[in-house]
Each structure stands twice: as C-alpha cells, then as structure tokens.
Design a protein around this motif. Structure first.
Motif, PDB file in Angstrom:
ATOM      1  N   ARG A 205       6.794 -45.989 -53.268  1.00  0.00           N
ATOM      2  CA  ARG A 205       8.181 -45.648 -53.183  1.00  0.00           C
ATOM      3  C   ARG A 205       8.789 -46.672 -52.456  1.00  0.00           C
ATOM      4  NH1 ARG A 205      10.268 -40.268 -50.415  1.00  0.00           N
ATOM      5  NH2 ARG A 205      12.118 -40.203 -51.230  1.00  0.00           N
ATOM      6  N   LYS A 207      12.649 -46.653 -50.242  1.00  0.00           N
ATOM      7  CA  LYS A 207      13.637 -45.933 -49.717  1.00  0.00           C
ATOM      8  C   LYS A 207      14.981 -46.249 -50.464  1.00  0.00           C
ATOM      9  CE  LYS A 207      11.910 -45.229 -45.095  1.00  0.00           C
ATOM     10  NZ  LYS A 207      11.891 -45.200 -43.845  1.00  0.00           N
ATOM     11  N   ASN A 209      15.497 -46.990 -53.634  1.00  0.00           N
ATOM     12  CA  ASN A 209      15.574 -46.201 -54.649  1.00  0.00           C
ATOM     13  C   ASN A 209      16.071 -44.808 -54.707  1.00  0.00           C
ATOM     14  OD1 ASN A 209      14.694 -48.258 -56.589  1.00  0.00           O
ATOM     15  ND2 ASN A 209      12.415 -47.630 -55.964  1.00  0.00           N
ATOM     16  N   HIS A 210      15.789 -44.238 -53.559  1.00  0.00           N
ATOM     17  CA  HIS A 210      16.237 -42.729 -53.290  1.00  0.00           C
ATOM     18  C   HIS A 210      17.586 -42.854 -53.094  1.00  0.00           C
ATOM     19  CE1 HIS A 210      16.065 -38.660 -52.215  1.00  0.00           C
ATOM     20  NE2 HIS A 210      16.788 -38.867 -51.124  1.00  0.00           N
ATOM     21  N   HIS A 212      19.939 -45.132 -53.748  1.00  0.00           N
ATOM     22  CA  HIS A 212      20.636 -45.285 -54.959  1.00  0.00           C
ATOM     23  C   HIS A 212      20.826 -44.022 -55.939  1.00  0.00           C
ATOM     24  CE1 HIS A 212      22.285 -47.706 -58.392  1.00  0.00           C
ATOM     25  NE2 HIS A 212      21.219 -47.139 -59.099  1.00  0.00           N
ATOM     26  N   SER A 213      19.892 -43.214 -55.853  1.00  0.00           N
ATOM     27  CA  SER A 213      19.819 -42.108 -56.921  1.00  0.00           C
ATOM     28  C   SER A 213      20.714 -40.930 -56.139  1.00  0.00           C
ATOM     29  CB  SER A 213      18.528 -41.500 -56.991  1.00  0.00           C
ATOM     30  OG  SER A 213      17.576 -42.230 -57.852  1.00  0.00           O
ATOM     31  N   TYR A 214      20.594 -41.060 -54.620  1.00  0.00           N
ATOM     32  CA  TYR A 214      21.582 -39.872 -54.187  1.00  0.00           C
ATOM     33  C   TYR A 214      23.042 -40.453 -54.176  1.00  0.00           C
ATOM     34  CZ  TYR A 214      23.379 -36.777 -50.505  1.00  0.00           C
ATOM     35  OH  TYR A 214      24.332 -35.892 -50.257  1.00  0.00           O
ATOM     36  N   ALA A 417      15.811 -37.103 -55.442  1.00  0.00           N
ATOM     37  CA  ALA A 417      14.378 -37.762 -55.600  1.00  0.00           C
ATOM     38  C   ALA A 417      13.980 -37.394 -57.097  1.00  0.00           C
ATOM     39  CB  ALA A 417      13.769 -36.690 -54.800  1.00  0.00           C
ATOM     40  N   TYR A 419      15.602 -37.551 -59.747  1.00  0.00           N
ATOM     41  CA  TYR A 419      16.095 -38.892 -60.502  1.00  0.00           C
ATOM     42  C   TYR A 419      15.140 -40.258 -60.342  1.00  0.00           C
ATOM     43  CZ  TYR A 419      20.714 -36.789 -61.596  1.00  0.00           C
ATOM     44  OH  TYR A 419      21.816 -36.163 -61.989  1.00  0.00           O
ATOM     45  N   GLU A 420      14.911 -40.119 -58.963  1.00  0.00           N
ATOM     46  CA  GLU A 420      14.070 -41.257 -58.393  1.00  0.00           C
ATOM     47  C   GLU A 420      12.628 -41.481 -58.779  1.00  0.00           C
ATOM     48  OE1 GLU A 420      11.985 -42.401 -54.165  1.00  0.00           O
ATOM     49  OE2 GLU A 420      13.222 -40.754 -54.510  1.00  0.00           O
ATOM     50  N   THR A 424      11.268 -44.473 -61.557  1.00  0.00           N
ATOM     51  CA  THR A 424       9.991 -45.318 -61.022  1.00  0.00           C
ATOM     52  C   THR A 424       8.457 -44.986 -61.776  1.00  0.00           C
ATOM     53  OG1 THR A 424       9.736 -44.014 -59.003  1.00  0.00           O
ATOM     54  CG2 THR A 424      11.358 -45.719 -58.801  1.00  0.00           C
TER      55      THR A 424
END
Length: 432
Positions: A205, A207, A209-210, A212-214, A417, A419-420, A424
């Motif tokens: 994982r 951070k 990516n999270h 960006h989704s948030y 999360a 979405y993330e 992934t």
C-alpha cells in the motif's frame, strides 16, 4: 466529557457543522448509494484534526490496533457491525482466526487483540489467535494487566488452507499490517476469506493512492454540500525518487514543499486565518519507519536532510531505499483534553462508526504528530444514546453534533479507502 477548542467557536468550522447537520438526510443517502457500488474496508480507523477552521483526516489505518481504547459502552455497536460484516462475507461462518503482529511482549497491543476476540466471540463466532511468529512453537497464554488474557497459538499451513491444530477457520482476520513484507504462509489460500486483503498491507500500500482517492471523494462531497472541499481535505504532493540518506532529491522535495506552502498561504489569506502554514513530510510507504517531519519553512529541510543521512547511515537498507515521500498539508489540532493537545480517532467496522477516542499528548504542540510514545487515550462518546446529533442545537455548542461531524469525516476516509483498494487490487479484472 467534551474537549474544548482553543480557537473561538466561530467561522468556517461552525458553518461546516451547520451545513452537515442541515444536510443529514442527503449525507446519509449519499453514503448508502456509495456502499451500493463499493465495498467498505472490513475495519478501519481514521486520525482527524480539527483546526477550528478546517476539519480533515490525516491518516487512515486499515489494520486498527487500538480496540482496547474503546469503552464497554461502545461494544454493542462493534458487535452489531461485526455481525453485519461477517454475514456479508461468509454467512455460514463458524470459526474466525485472528493473526496479530509478532511483538508478543507488548501487552498494550495484546489487549487490543483480546478486545477483538471478545467482539467477534459476542458476534457469534469461535475465535482463536494464530501467530505467524516463528518463535511461537506451542500455545502461549499471556496474562494482561486488567485481568484479561490472550492465547497465542502457532499457525498450521496445509497445502491450501491456514488454521490451527484442530481448528479450520472460514475467515482469517489480519491485525498485522504486513509492514515487514507479505509472509508466504498467508498467500494462495483456498476457499478462505482473508481480511483485509493482502494489498492493504504496508508492504504494498502507498499513502499517495489513499490521498488521491480522498481528494476525489472530498470534491464530490463538497459539491453535495456546496462547500469548498479544502475545508475537509489536506492538500498533498508526492515527491518521487528522493533518497535523503544518500543526499539525493533534496531539490525535488524542496520544490514540492515550497509549492504546497504557497497554496496553503493563499487559502489562509482567503479565509482570513492568522496561523503559520506548515506541511508534514513522511514516507509514501507506511512500512518505512522514517516518522513524520513537520516543516514550516523550506530551510527546515536542511535539518531534515541531516537527520535522514544520520539515520540512514545507522539504519537498515529499507530506510535508506525509501525513495518516495509525501508532502501533506499540515492541519493544526486546536482541541484540548486535560490541557493536553488532542486529536479524535474514529473507529469503524464495515460501513459503521463504532466508536473512537481522543489521542492526547501533553508534551506536543498543535502542529506536531501526536502518535508517538507518551500519548494517552480518552474515549469519545459516540455510542451513548443521549449523544445522538441535535439538529436544533447552536453550532459549536453541542458535543454530539461535533462527534457526528467526526463520524462523517471518518466515513469519507473509509469511502476513499474502498476506492483505493479497488484501484490497487491486483486481481481486479480490467477491460479495454
């Protein structure tokens, strides 16, 4: 118990609270529609910072490890949420195996494991704790400070399944964030549910990516409420290819820090905020023990660079090779509990808020990381029936309203999360 805000209870945060309370039916419908399309993380926790002018999540864990900080009053909510989560995944479930972290001497952490065992036992499952620590070769019962105990048993791996001697679970719950890597013993399981999935572990994982989704979630939610998404979103940037232990990439990092500080100053000016902007710099990889660096000026990076070089020389290659850093907008915490700086942490299971607590640190300042040794924990009052939101109450005057607001922000991070995890998922099908 309600903490007080150091900042005056006026301005954007009160307007945000009022907007959230007025929009409660629309908000709850929005969440319902999200969960029709997306799968929530099995469980999660979100660190939130309330600056008095901005309310934003600053960290989201998919392997929450503080269940022992929730009060007994909160347990019924957690049990109900556990039942709902298990029914969705494996309705015929009988046996659940919990796999904890390997540090078996940390009694505070093991109290968290004991609490998880209790929650799922009360949800109607046979629950046992299986350790993947090679040092655990036979069942080991550990007595905990408050009269509880936890029994660690060595896991047994057959060709396709993971369990214990004479115990075959349908579901395996990881409370191990896999920051040391994904052990082969939990891979390639057959007809067993592994929760959370392996790509939620910090060995995989990131951070960024999270975040960006948030950012995407906050824009959509901001549009729903008619608010500036910045009020609930910490801006961020990713500085790739930085290796401070080798003295490489400082110019890249400096550029990102300078640009983000400029953006924050612009926002502060727009809202008439009289605070000094800051950013936090941390590894994109949650497995990297680099820590969190507060940067108020690009000149601070020189000290940071020196520290990284010193640590890199003494530390392992994992730290030295950490090449991707996150530069995240710093969010002050202006809440106080017993005169200590405090931040709320919201705990969720499936799509439900089940409780939370304030992380309090008497020796830290409002712009510093509180998640370090010396922190104490004071429960939030999410679960008490008398603490339901009060739409008619004046903004800033009602603790339940503030707790509801925290729950909304926590759930937004949970949507992010989901979405993330979808984006992934290595097993997700892709279509041209």
């Amino acid at each position: 118990m309600v903490p007080h805000l150091v900042t005056a209870l006026t301005g954007p945060i009160n307007e945000l609270e009022q907007r959230i309370l007025d929009s409660m039916p629309a908000i709850e419908r929005w969440f319902r529609l999200e969960w029709m399309e997306h799968t929530p993380p099995f469980y999660s926790s979100v660190d939130i910072r309330n600056a008095g002018f901005k309310l934003a999540p600053v960290d989201t864990s998919l392997f929450p490890r503080g269940w022992n900080n929730l009060t007994d009053d909160m347990l019924p909510l957690a049990v109900q949420a556990a039942q709902a989560a298990i029914e969705k995944i494996c309705p015929e479930a009988r046996n659940l195996l919990v796999i904890p972290e390997n540090h078996s001497k940390n009694t505070f952490y093991l109290a968290n494991v004991a609490r998880l065992v209790r929650i799922f036992h009360m949800a109607g499952l046979n629950v046992r704790v299986g350790s993947i620590d090679p040092a655990i070769k036979s069942p080991k019962k550990i007595e905990l400070p408050h009269g509880e105990s936890v029994c660690l048993e060595p896991v047994v791996r057959s060709r396709r399944r993971l369990g214990l001697k004479h115990f075959d679970p349908c579901t395996i719950l990881l409370n191990n964030d896999l920051s040391a890597g994904t052990p082969g013993i939990v891979e390639d399981l057959h007809e067993q549910y592994l929760l959370p999935p392996l790509h939620a572990g910090w060995s995989v994982r990131r951070k960024s990516n999270h975040l960006h989704s948030y950012e995407e979630v906050s824009k959509r939610f901001g549009k729903l409420l008619g608010i500036d998404p910045w009020l609930i979103n910490p801006m961020h940037a990713r500085a790739g290819g930085v290796d401070l232990a080798e003295g490489k990439g400082l110019d890249v990092l400096t550029s990102h820090v300078d640009a983000l500080l400029t953006k924050i100053r612009r926002k502060y000016k727009e809202y008439g905020i009289n605070e000094k902007p800051f950013v936090v710099v941390k590894s994109d990889n949650g497995a990297d023990p680099m820590g969190v660096m507060t940067v108020r000026d690009v000149k601070d990076l020189e000290a940071f660079n020196h520290r990284a070089r010193t640590r890199g020389a003494a530390a392992n290659d994992e730290v030295r090779a950490s090449g991707d850093l996150i530069v995240q907008e710093g969010v002050l915490t202006n809440e106080r509990v017993h005169d200590g700086v405090a931040e709320p942490v919201v705990y969720m299971m499936d799509r439900y808020v089940v409780g939370g607590f304030y992380r309090v640190h008497a020796e830290r300042s409002p712009d510093e990381n509180l998640n370090i040794p010396g922190a104490s924990f004071v429960p939030l009052a999410f679960s008490e029936s008398a603490h339901l939101p009060q739409p008619g109450a004046k903004p800033g005057a009602s603790a339940p309203n503030r707790f509801y607001m925290y729950g909304v922000i926590g759930r937004l991070a949970m949507v992010a999360a989901s979405y993330e995890m979808e984006a992934t998922d290595p097993d997700a099908e892709t279509y041209e």
